[in-house]
Design a protein around this motif. Sequence first.
Motif, PDB file in Angstrom:
ATOM      1  N   LEU A   1      39.907 -11.770  55.872  1.00  0.00           N
ATOM      2  CA  LEU A   1      39.912 -11.288  54.485  1.00  0.00           C
ATOM      3  C   LEU A   1      39.093 -10.007  54.355  1.00  0.00           C
ATOM      4  N   LEU A   2      37.902 -10.000  54.957  1.00  0.00           N
ATOM      5  CA  LEU A   2      37.036  -8.829  54.872  1.00  0.00           C
ATOM      6  C   LEU A   2      37.642  -7.626  55.586  1.00  0.00           C
ATOM      7  N   ILE A   3      38.243  -7.862  56.746  1.00  0.00           N
ATOM      8  CA  ILE A   3      38.880  -6.754  57.477  1.00  0.00           C
ATOM      9  C   ILE A   3      40.046  -6.203  56.671  1.00  0.00           C
TER      10      ILE A   3
ATOM     11  N   ILE B   1      38.774  -2.155  63.789  1.00  0.00           N
ATOM     12  CA  ILE B   1      37.908  -2.570  64.897  1.00  0.00           C
ATOM     13  C   ILE B   1      36.442  -2.339  64.544  1.00  0.00           C
ATOM     14  N   SER B   2      36.151  -1.201  63.906  1.00  0.00           N
ATOM     15  CA  SER B   2      34.761  -0.921  63.540  1.00  0.00           C
ATOM     16  C   SER B   2      34.256  -1.938  62.519  1.00  0.00           C
ATOM     17  N   PHE B   3      35.082  -2.284  61.518  1.00  0.00           N
ATOM     18  CA  PHE B   3      34.698  -3.317  60.551  1.00  0.00           C
ATOM     19  C   PHE B   3      34.462  -4.647  61.258  1.00  0.00           C
ATOM     20  N   MET B   4      35.354  -4.981  62.180  1.00  0.00           N
ATOM     21  CA  MET B   4      35.287  -6.265  62.875  1.00  0.00           C
ATOM     22  C   MET B   4      34.002  -6.369  63.696  1.00  0.00           C
ATOM     23  N   ILE B   5      33.670  -5.310  64.427  1.00  0.00           N
ATOM     24  CA  ILE B   5      32.439  -5.304  65.226  1.00  0.00           C
ATOM     25  C   ILE B   5      31.226  -5.405  64.307  1.00  0.00           C
TER      26      ILE B   5
END
Length: 371
Positions: free
Chosen positions: A166-168, A304-308
Amino acid sequence: MWKFNKRILAQFDFFSIILIIPLVLTSNWLISEAVPVLAQKQTAYIGVAVITFLFVFLLPIRRRNWLIPIIYWANIGLLFAVEFFGTTRGMGAQRWIELPFVNATIQPSEFVKPALILMLAYLIQRKPPPENGYRVKDFLIISFYILLPFILIAKEPDLGTALILLLIGYGVLFFIGVHWKIWTAIIVTILLASPLVYKFGLHNYQKVRIKDFLSEKPSYHVQQSIIAIGSGGLTGKSKEEATQTQMKFLPIATSDFIFAFLVERSGFLGALAIILVYITLILHLMSLSIYNTDYYIKVVTISISFMIFIYMGVNIAMTIGYAPVVGIPLPMFSYGGSSFLNFMILFAIMQNLITFRYKDMYDDRGTKSFI
């Protein structure tokens, strides 16, 4: 597959790979100290991930983009299969599917992450946002693709993974552009609905985790983690003196609480070095997204940056008592094959889109190709 051309490597983003290497090496060092057998398994996971990276990197993703919706819906089908044919492990969570004949299981919720990110890139590339951002109709269409896997995964229940999706998803939309009135309505709705979600939408064990987090005294796991972090000092302890890990006081030292293990062994300076590697990687990926006009690259790199950032922030906050213990690993650092493989697939997709972008977008005559 592509006929490989050495000149293509001029576009390859080597810097992100360079930043990943110290994370993998440090992780393997810590895991080998705590449980040598797990270090051997982790090395095998890394080998599989590297092979998978090379395979995905060489796929003609952009020229076969019509496959992206099929991949997305295939993963949705697996999530539905979990509902009807899934198996349970601990806490009664039904998250896995048994593979016949090989005595193994898969967790479909892990594979949904790259599928959703690719689907968002596909949708946004096909219809980029107007000047003032997406309006209600387009926002609802994209939200459908985000909320469907969120609901299915939250129902398993696996609220941690569901919230990450959801956040990503909405982080990407925020970055790409949505009209401010929509965000205002969402924030007001969340504030009004939160008490009802807590009372009627959460399972008992999820409420216990929140209560443990809000209580004055942290849970046993967090207490031991804080002791390990505090005892590390500036430069850390030797292997023999790292009693929290060696005497098994620190729980799940190779996965959920590996950051506490890192601080105990390498101290504040070692932890700071790893955090700086993560921050550099996040900022590098954000710069790739900001300075690219191609929406495939923009969406995948920012995702990917959000996920990390989410994984790292929640995991570290969890080990020091500033977030509930939700079992989110430290990215590309905690022991485990699924999470590491997922990140390698995402990096392979990113490298493919960056490295082959001119080959994919222009044919041999220099004209644009939309195949």
